[in-house]
Design a protein around this motif. Structure first.
Motif, mmCIF file in Angstrom:
data_model
loop_
_atom_site.group_PDB
_atom_site.id
_atom_site.type_symbol
_atom_site.label_atom_id
_atom_site.label_comp_id
_atom_site.label_asym_id
_atom_site.label_seq_id
_atom_site.Cartn_x
_atom_site.Cartn_y
_atom_site.Cartn_z
ATOM 1 N N ASP A 30 23.184 -15.909 -9.577
ATOM 2 C CA ASP A 30 22.267 -15.160 -9.573
ATOM 3 C C ASP A 30 20.710 -15.903 -11.254
ATOM 4 O O ASP A 30 20.060 -15.258 -10.721
ATOM 5 N N ASP A 31 21.441 -16.872 -11.880
ATOM 6 C CA ASP A 31 20.551 -17.634 -12.985
ATOM 7 C C ASP A 31 19.904 -18.308 -12.689
ATOM 8 O O ASP A 31 19.250 -18.708 -13.458
ATOM 9 N N TYR A 32 19.633 -18.720 -11.647
ATOM 10 C CA TYR A 32 18.803 -20.266 -10.804
ATOM 11 C C TYR A 32 18.219 -19.945 -9.589
ATOM 12 O O TYR A 32 18.719 -18.725 -8.547
ATOM 13 N N ALA A 33 17.200 -20.790 -9.694
ATOM 14 C CA ALA A 33 16.161 -19.982 -8.264
ATOM 15 C C ALA A 33 16.951 -21.354 -7.570
ATOM 16 O O ALA A 33 16.777 -22.708 -8.034
ATOM 17 N N ILE A 34 16.802 -21.350 -6.529
ATOM 18 C CA ILE A 34 17.656 -22.631 -5.706
ATOM 19 C C ILE A 34 17.045 -22.603 -4.659
ATOM 20 O O ILE A 34 16.317 -21.272 -3.564
ATOM 21 N N GLY A 35 16.381 -23.925 -3.631
ATOM 22 C CA GLY A 35 15.412 -24.042 -2.778
ATOM 23 C C GLY A 35 16.272 -25.297 -2.261
ATOM 24 O O GLY A 35 16.783 -25.699 -2.314
ATOM 25 N N TRP A 36 15.205 -25.105 -1.046
ATOM 26 C CA TRP A 36 15.967 -26.280 0.474
ATOM 27 C C TRP A 36 14.090 -27.067 0.083
ATOM 28 O O TRP A 36 12.941 -26.685 0.052
ATOM 29 N N TYR A 37 14.585 -28.467 -0.218
ATOM 30 C CA TYR A 37 13.226 -29.586 0.228
ATOM 31 C C TYR A 37 14.219 -30.558 1.354
ATOM 32 O O TYR A 37 14.937 -30.785 2.325
ATOM 33 N N ARG A 38 12.350 -30.979 1.415
ATOM 34 C CA ARG A 38 13.315 -32.127 2.540
ATOM 35 C C ARG A 38 12.045 -33.537 2.444
ATOM 36 O O ARG A 38 11.076 -33.523 1.699
ATOM 37 N N GLN A 39 12.792 -34.461 3.033
ATOM 38 C CA GLN A 39 12.075 -35.975 2.484
ATOM 39 C C GLN A 39 12.090 -36.192 3.357
ATOM 40 O O GLN A 39 12.898 -37.239 4.353
ATOM 41 N N ALA A 40 11.232 -36.972 4.610
ATOM 42 C CA ALA A 40 10.674 -37.055 5.923
ATOM 43 C C ALA A 40 10.500 -38.825 5.556
ATOM 44 O O ALA A 40 9.899 -39.235 4.678
ATOM 45 N N PRO A 41 11.124 -40.225 6.520
ATOM 46 C CA PRO A 41 10.412 -41.875 5.982
ATOM 47 C C PRO A 41 8.823 -41.014 5.435
ATOM 48 O O PRO A 41 7.906 -40.953 6.453
ATOM 49 N N GLY A 42 9.083 -41.956 4.960
ATOM 50 C CA GLY A 42 7.625 -42.350 4.511
ATOM 51 C C GLY A 42 6.702 -41.344 3.892
ATOM 52 O O GLY A 42 5.893 -41.687 3.063
ATOM 53 N N LYS A 43 7.257 -39.955 3.887
ATOM 54 C CA LYS A 43 6.833 -38.869 3.172
ATOM 55 C C LYS A 43 7.107 -38.121 1.558
ATOM 56 O O LYS A 43 8.720 -38.421 1.412
ATOM 57 N N GLU A 44 6.389 -37.714 1.021
ATOM 58 C CA GLU A 44 7.010 -37.653 -0.062
ATOM 59 C C GLU A 44 8.195 -36.068 -0.109
ATOM 60 O O GLU A 44 7.664 -35.616 0.802
ATOM 61 N N ARG A 45 8.725 -35.648 -0.620
ATOM 62 C CA ARG A 45 9.846 -34.490 -1.357
ATOM 63 C C ARG A 45 8.678 -33.901 -1.139
ATOM 64 O O ARG A 45 7.857 -33.116 -1.426
ATOM 65 N N GLU A 46 9.347 -31.969 0.049
ATOM 66 C CA GLU A 46 8.085 -31.683 0.149
ATOM 67 C C GLU A 46 8.904 -30.071 0.209
ATOM 68 O O GLU A 46 10.027 -30.092 0.413
ATOM 69 N N GLY A 47 8.789 -28.854 -0.754
ATOM 70 C CA GLY A 47 9.388 -27.679 -0.602
ATOM 71 C C GLY A 47 10.046 -27.316 0.381
ATOM 72 O O GLY A 47 8.584 -26.896 1.614
ATOM 73 N N VAL A 48 10.698 -26.247 1.590
ATOM 74 C CA VAL A 48 10.792 -26.121 2.519
ATOM 75 C C VAL A 48 10.916 -23.966 2.089
ATOM 76 O O VAL A 48 10.632 -23.401 2.887
ATOM 77 N N SER A 49 11.688 -24.067 1.397
ATOM 78 C CA SER A 49 12.115 -21.846 1.043
ATOM 79 C C SER A 49 12.418 -22.197 -0.221
ATOM 80 O O SER A 49 13.138 -23.102 -0.496
ATOM 81 N N CYS A 50 12.655 -21.492 -0.584
ATOM 82 C CA CYS A 50 13.656 -20.763 -2.530
ATOM 83 C C CYS A 50 13.504 -18.744 -2.068
ATOM 84 O O CYS A 50 12.961 -17.958 -1.919
ATOM 85 N N ILE A 51 15.079 -19.433 -2.989
ATOM 86 C CA ILE A 51 14.917 -17.795 -2.901
ATOM 87 C C ILE A 51 15.060 -17.934 -4.540
ATOM 88 O O ILE A 51 15.501 -18.544 -5.757
ATOM 89 N N THR A 52 14.264 -16.552 -5.161
ATOM 90 C CA THR A 52 13.674 -16.913 -6.998
ATOM 91 C C THR A 52 15.360 -16.133 -7.656
ATOM 92 O O THR A 52 16.003 -15.124 -6.767
ATOM 93 N N ARG A 53 15.314 -16.101 -8.559
ATOM 94 C CA ARG A 53 16.199 -15.479 -9.954
ATOM 95 C C ARG A 53 16.137 -14.402 -10.446
ATOM 96 O O ARG A 53 15.120 -14.116 -9.939
ATOM 97 N N GLY A 54 17.183 -13.740 -9.687
ATOM 98 C CA GLY A 54 17.349 -12.463 -10.387
ATOM 99 C C GLY A 54 16.859 -11.656 -9.154
ATOM 100 O O GLY A 54 17.923 -11.114 -8.616
ATOM 101 N N ASP A 55 15.596 -11.398 -8.679
ATOM 102 C CA ASP A 55 15.249 -10.608 -8.052
ATOM 103 C C ASP A 55 15.965 -10.783 -5.839
ATOM 104 O O ASP A 55 15.626 -10.356 -4.919
#
Length: 123
Positions: A30-55
């Motif tokens: 519960d003390d951390y924000a946790i996210g999913w990220y992805r990186q396609a070939p030749g592209k920068e890593r990007e955020g997909v989703s996130c669960i925020t800390r606490g709420d």
């Protein structure tokens, strides 16, 4: 030690579904924000989703809205990414990451990373 382990990737046809899991250990979930990220070939890593800390609010990036769902099981220290209606452009290595901040940020702001899991969507 903080550890994150993503799993559940694979090869799927367009329109199919996959559920990714990220098992976390070494920190209070519960003390951390946790996210999913992805990186396609030749592209920068990007955020997909996130669960925020606490709420526990969940945020989805625009490409994921309407198709992906993020959830968590605090008892198991695990987050999930249910991906439906997959498209070839979803092909990427998917990572889970954690940060000791209220919300997820750009990849450079995330403190801990798990090894990725490959998702390949064929047309």
């Amino acid at each position: 030690d903080v550890q994150l382990q993503a799993s559940g990737g694979g090869l799927v046809q367009a329109g199919g579904s996959l559920r990714l899991s990220c098992a976390a250990s070494g920190f209070t979930f519960d003390d951390y924000a946790i996210g999913w990220y992805r990186q396609a070939p030749g592209k920068e890593r990007e955020g997909v989703s996130c669960i925020t800390r606490g709420d526990g609010n969940i945020y989805l990036a625009n490409p994921a809205k309407g198709r992906f769902t993020m959830s968590s099981d605090n008892a198991k220290n695990t987050v999930y990414l249910q991906m439906n209606s997959l498209k070839p452009e979803d092909t990427a290595v998917y990572y889970c990451a954690a940060a000791d901040t209220p919300r997820c940020g750009t990849p450079s702001r995330m403190q801990y990373w798990g090894k990725g899991t490959q998702v390949t969507v064929s047309s």
